[in-house]
Scaffold this active site. Structure first.
Site, mmCIF file in Angstrom:
data_model
loop_
_atom_site.group_PDB
_atom_site.id
_atom_site.type_symbol
_atom_site.label_atom_id
_atom_site.label_comp_id
_atom_site.label_asym_id
_atom_site.label_seq_id
_atom_site.Cartn_x
_atom_site.Cartn_y
_atom_site.Cartn_z
ATOM 1 N N TYR A 148 0.834 -1.199 0.000
ATOM 2 C CA TYR A 148 0.000 0.000 0.000
ATOM 3 C C TYR A 148 0.868 1.247 0.000
ATOM 4 O O TYR A 148 2.023 1.226 0.420
ATOM 5 C CB TYR A 148 -0.941 0.023 1.214
ATOM 6 C CG TYR A 148 -0.265 0.154 2.564
ATOM 7 C CD1 TYR A 148 0.090 1.409 3.069
ATOM 8 C CD2 TYR A 148 0.009 -0.953 3.357
ATOM 9 C CE1 TYR A 148 0.701 1.555 4.309
ATOM 10 C CE2 TYR A 148 0.615 -0.824 4.594
ATOM 11 C CZ TYR A 148 0.961 0.429 5.064
ATOM 12 O OH TYR A 148 1.564 0.562 6.290
ATOM 13 N N CYS A 149 0.287 2.347 -0.482
ATOM 14 C CA CYS A 149 0.881 3.679 -0.324
ATOM 15 C C CYS A 149 -0.079 4.488 0.537
ATOM 16 O O CYS A 149 -0.794 3.909 1.349
ATOM 17 C CB CYS A 149 1.152 4.332 -1.685
ATOM 18 S SG CYS A 149 -0.317 4.634 -2.695
ATOM 19 N N PHE A 150 -0.127 5.795 0.380
ATOM 20 C CA PHE A 150 -1.001 6.574 1.258
ATOM 21 C C PHE A 150 -2.470 6.418 0.897
ATOM 22 O O PHE A 150 -3.301 6.079 1.734
ATOM 23 C CB PHE A 150 -0.609 8.051 1.245
ATOM 24 C CG PHE A 150 -1.454 8.882 2.178
ATOM 25 C CD1 PHE A 150 -1.460 8.611 3.535
ATOM 26 C CD2 PHE A 150 -2.253 9.905 1.703
ATOM 27 C CE1 PHE A 150 -2.249 9.343 4.416
ATOM 28 C CE2 PHE A 150 -3.046 10.647 2.563
ATOM 29 C CZ PHE A 150 -3.042 10.367 3.918
#
Length: 378
Positions: free
Chosen positions: A105-107
């Protein structure tokens, strides 16, 4: 290069939308955000393997503000290329092979996680899932759950005098939430650990996940140690704190001699061992150990008052001098016993007097175990 070629094609790559299942499974996760973002808060099962380091992220962010998304993407592709790109893909590959059931995941679950996912797939053939909505969605889910979780179980608060062995006792039970363990702090002036406490966000995330996992096991009662609003630098979330303020209390009774021995073990022997393991060098460990005790005692100076603080400090300095000279630590028991009887016990007597109506049981370890067992707590 037009925009179509700039954006990764991830339409055929897997996306995880079941956040509840992801949390309960405690799957290992890759957090591809920059280190500075990761340090501010993450989920406990995540490892930071960033797409961009802090400096690269700052440069790309500036380009985005100055020239827009396309130019920012172009700069990012220039900065993370060649050997740097290969090293990052290799790190993701190793993680994915070690944790085939994981995800990344990223933000927001947007461009950074899509680029990571596409690069990993193109280079290795590994179709590693990304989390829809990214860390922001995970954090929102956990916060929403935390607000309502205390209504889903019966809490019991285990209380007792300082040194009575509450933490050790709790570690023998399964239906427990170890707040001090999650906060990495023993909850008193002498409670700081060698390693720093987690961020408030990390604590809240880990707490919520632990609560959800306990409830998923079918536990309808959970035991918490009696804590104030703050555990070191960590603050208990309102929903939990206010629920514990009304929960029934079980008092654990332990003899004065046992309390002195347990506190000596915690404050001196275990603490010294932790410093030795952390620093490696015995002299450096002893210096840090000495300073930690003096700093901890200084936190009590106002509450102890001048006379009692001076007496405790004299005991402590004598013990430290003897320890430095011979390695012997037994003299530390003098200041510990003084604090137990002259500071912690009077404070406990006052605090527990304000909670008398909530006390449902008082007993020693075996009696408390039997009480909990009679209430289906094991």
């Amino acid at each position: 290069m037009n925009r179509e070629h700039l954006l990764p094609n991830t339409e055929q790559l897997p996306v995880i939308e079941d956040l509840a299942g992801l949390v309960l499974a405690a799957q290992a996760l890759i957090d591809v955000r920059a280190p500075i973002e990761f340090q501010e808060g993450a989920v406990p099962q995540a490892t930071n393997l960033p797409l961009m380091n802090d400096a690269e992220r700052a440069m790309i962010g500036k380009r985005y503000k100055d020239a827009g998304q396309d130019q920012a993407i172009r700069l990012g592709l220039e900065l993370v290329s060649g050997e740097q790109k290969a090293k990052r893909i290799e790190a993701w590959q190793q993680f994915a092979l070690a944790h085939p059931q994981g995800a990344l995941y990223c933000f927001r679950g947007g461009l950074r996680s899509r680029i990571t996912q596409q690069w990993l797939y193109s280079a290795t053939g590994i179709a590693y899932p990304r989390i829809a909505g990214g860390y922001k969605a995970l954090r929102r889910y956990l916060l929403d759950e935390l607000a309502g979780l205390p209504r889903r179980y019966q809490a019991y608060v285990l209380s007792g005098r300082t040194g009575c062995g509450k933490t050790r006792f709790l570690n023998t039970l399964k239906q427990v939430i170890d707040l001090e363990g999650l906060a990495n702090h023993r909850g008193s002036a002498f409670g700081a650990q060698v390693k720093p406490q987690p961020s408030q966000i990390d604590f809240e995330n880990a707490l919520t996940i632990k609560l959800l996992q306990q409830l998923a096991k079918g536990y309808q009662q959970l035991v918490f140690e009696d804590e104030s609003r703050s555990i070191g630098s960590i603050h208990l979330p309102d929903s939990l704190f206010f629920s514990l303020r009304t929960a029934p209390i079980v008092l654990l009774e332990t003899s004065q001699a046992e309390r002195l021995e347990l506190t000596y073990q915690d404050y001196i022997l275990d603490r010294l061992q932790a410093f030795q393991q952390h620093f490696g060098d015995p002299d450096q460990a002893l210096i840090a150990f000495r300073q930690s005790l003096l700093t901890s005692l200084a936190k009590l100076q106002k509450r102890l008052g001048g006379v009692r603080y001076a007496k405790a400090l004299a005991y402590l300095q004598l013990a430290l001098a003897q320890q430095a000279k011979t390695g012997e630590t037994q003299l530390h028991q003098a200041w510990i016993e003084f604090l137990l009887t002259d500071y912690y016990d009077p404070m406990y007597d006052y605090q527990i007097s304000q909670k008398r109506e909530r006390i449902v049981f008082v007993g020693d370890i075996q009696a408390v175990l039997a009480f909990f067992a009679s209430h289906s707590i094991h």
